[in-house]
Every structure is written in C-alpha cells, then in structure tokens.
Design an enzyme around this catalytic site. Sequence first.
Site, PDB file in Angstrom:
ATOM      1  N   PRO A  86       6.940  98.773  66.369  1.00  0.00           N
ATOM      2  CA  PRO A  86       6.822  99.179  64.961  1.00  0.00           C
ATOM      3  C   PRO A  86       5.716  98.409  64.216  1.00  0.00           C
ATOM      4  CG  PRO A  86       8.940  98.087  65.378  1.00  0.00           C
ATOM      5  CD  PRO A  86       8.277  98.266  66.701  1.00  0.00           C
ATOM      6  N   GLU A 113      16.001  93.250  70.171  1.00  0.00           N
ATOM      7  CA  GLU A 113      15.418  92.784  68.909  1.00  0.00           C
ATOM      8  C   GLU A 113      13.930  92.522  69.008  1.00  0.00           C
ATOM      9  OE1 GLU A 113      18.644  92.886  68.825  1.00  0.00           O
ATOM     10  OE2 GLU A 113      18.449  93.652  66.793  1.00  0.00           O
ATOM     11  N   ARG A 150      -0.814 117.296  75.294  1.00  0.00           N
ATOM     12  CA  ARG A 150      -1.167 118.637  74.810  1.00  0.00           C
ATOM     13  C   ARG A 150      -2.654 118.774  74.517  1.00  0.00           C
ATOM     14  NH1 ARG A 150      -1.699 119.131  69.349  1.00  0.00           N
ATOM     15  NH2 ARG A 150      -1.036 121.304  69.170  1.00  0.00           N
ATOM     16  N   ASP A 164      -5.225 122.660  64.524  1.00  0.00           N
ATOM     17  CA  ASP A 164      -4.005 121.919  64.183  1.00  0.00           C
ATOM     18  C   ASP A 164      -4.077 121.300  62.801  1.00  0.00           C
ATOM     19  OD1 ASP A 164      -2.780 122.131  66.601  1.00  0.00           O
ATOM     20  OD2 ASP A 164      -3.318 120.129  67.309  1.00  0.00           O
TER      21      ASP A 164
HETATM   22  N1  ADE Z   1       9.959 100.703  68.570  1.00  0.00           N
HETATM   23  C1  ADE Z   1      10.879 100.698  67.586  1.00  0.00           C
HETATM   24  N2  ADE Z   1      10.438 101.362  66.515  1.00  0.00           N
HETATM   25  C2  ADE Z   1       9.198 101.833  66.823  1.00  0.00           C
HETATM   26  C3  ADE Z   1       8.208 102.587  66.131  1.00  0.00           C
HETATM   27  N3  ADE Z   1       8.401 103.028  64.882  1.00  0.00           N
HETATM   28  N4  ADE Z   1       7.056 102.868  66.760  1.00  0.00           N
HETATM   29  C4  ADE Z   1       6.844 102.427  68.011  1.00  0.00           C
HETATM   30  N5  ADE Z   1       7.728 101.699  68.712  1.00  0.00           N
HETATM   31  C5  ADE Z   1       8.897 101.394  68.128  1.00  0.00           C
END
Ligand code: ADE
Length: 242
Positions: A86, A113, A150, A164
């Site tokens: 994330p 975590e 794709r 697209d």
């Molecule tokens: N792992 C947990 N959340 C994620 C996200 N939003 N993007 C990529 N990997 C992740």
Amino acid sequence: MRIDVVTIFPELFELPLRTSIIGRAAEGGLVDFGIHDLREHGLGRHRSVDDYPYGGGAGMVMRPEPLFGAIEPLRNAGAHVILLDPAGERLTDALARDLALQPRLALVCGRYEGIDERVRALVDREVSIGDYVLTGGELPALVLIDTVVRLLPGAIAEASHTGDSFAAGLLEHPQYTRPEAFRKMAVPAVLLSGNHAEVDRWRRREALRRTLARRPDLLGAAPLTDADRSILEELRAVDEES
Ligand code: ADE
C-alpha cells in the site's frame, strides 16, 4: 512475457489466471505464469515465514530469509521485481503500459502486518493499487496482472484498449447495444445514423462531458485539441446555467 508470483496462497491464483482473457492469453502463449509457494522457502519443521516484530507491537512480520530465497532466483533470471504494497507508487494505466513492455515480471505478495524492511533492497519497485489496505498483496497482484496482460499485443483487439478510459487521458464515452429502446430509454439517434464522423464527434464530446463531470482532475494532463477546449467551455457554460 513471463510473470512469476511469490505468495503464501498460491491457490488464490488458480482460477483467475485460467479464466477469460488472461486464461486465453496464457493458452495462446502470450504469457506464461509461475506461481511460487513462499512456504517452500519457510523455516523449520513448520515452514514458518513470519515472526514477531522487533520493538513489539501487534501482528506478525514476514521474515527476510524465505522471501530472499524465493526472490533471488527470479531476480537472477532477469525479472523486474515488484512488491505489492500500500506504500508503493500508484498503479495507473501509464504504469501498466510500461510494465507490459517488460519481458519478465516477478510479483511479491506481502501478508500479515508487513514485511521485514530488508526485503525492499531486493525489489525494483513497489506498487499500490489504491489508497486502501487489503489483507495481502494477492488481489493487488491479480489486478496488476489483469491490467498488464490485456495490453499484450494479441490479448484483445488493439482498438479495444486504445480507446480505454485513461488511455487518451479521458474517461470513455458511453456505449450502447441492442435493443434500440429499453424501458423507455432510447439509444442516442446519432449512433444509429451510420455517419461515422458524427459518431466520432459525439463520442469525443461525451468523453469530455463525462470527464468534466466525474474526473475533472484528469483534464489538466489530457492531450486536448482546440476543438476539445471549446467543447469544454460550452459544457461548463451549460453547467453554470443550470
Ligand atoms: N497490500 C495491501 N494493500 C495493498 C494495496 N492497496 N496495494 C498493493 N498491495 C497491498
């Protein structure tokens, strides 16, 4: 293209990679997948891949040894190594188009975590699919695979992705199919006219209208013609009137 995935849930990849356009691309030899169970590099009798965080705190952290064991051979084989995280750079259409040019990708799925910080030294880039947290990198890896595969030449008709949403910096225009009238909602007459120039003009205008209404942030970077700009002026003026 070759895509390897490192995960503790290899079974999550089975069906999605065999289905629909991705499955067909794999069958046709456009892409070849290798799904690697991180536990094969796990430690001890229990094939452990995680441990408590130094310094304390909730949750477990993925240990570096299994991840290094799984990633190093892929890296040495020439893969561009991507950690799904994330905190990574945001996956966009432009990034997907870049990645589709790579001959080899290795996708590393984090879990729990987090992962031991030292693993980041082994990855070329970190990618996030959006500002929300999933329970692991597996679904993000599938999202990345879908958006990249794709785009491989031959996966779908070229024209289906040059138009697209995002490819031209705008959202896509509305689409209709049969029937001509459905529950008192009619297909716009111009689409039935057979006049291709008119249809193109209508589509461009609707793409601009939709982008202005829903994602005005995209307009700053979109390549716009003078004609586009005057259409936008017009749309803005109509908007102010109502
Ligand atoms: N792992 C947990 N959340 C994620 C996200 N939003 N993007 C990529 N990997 C992740």
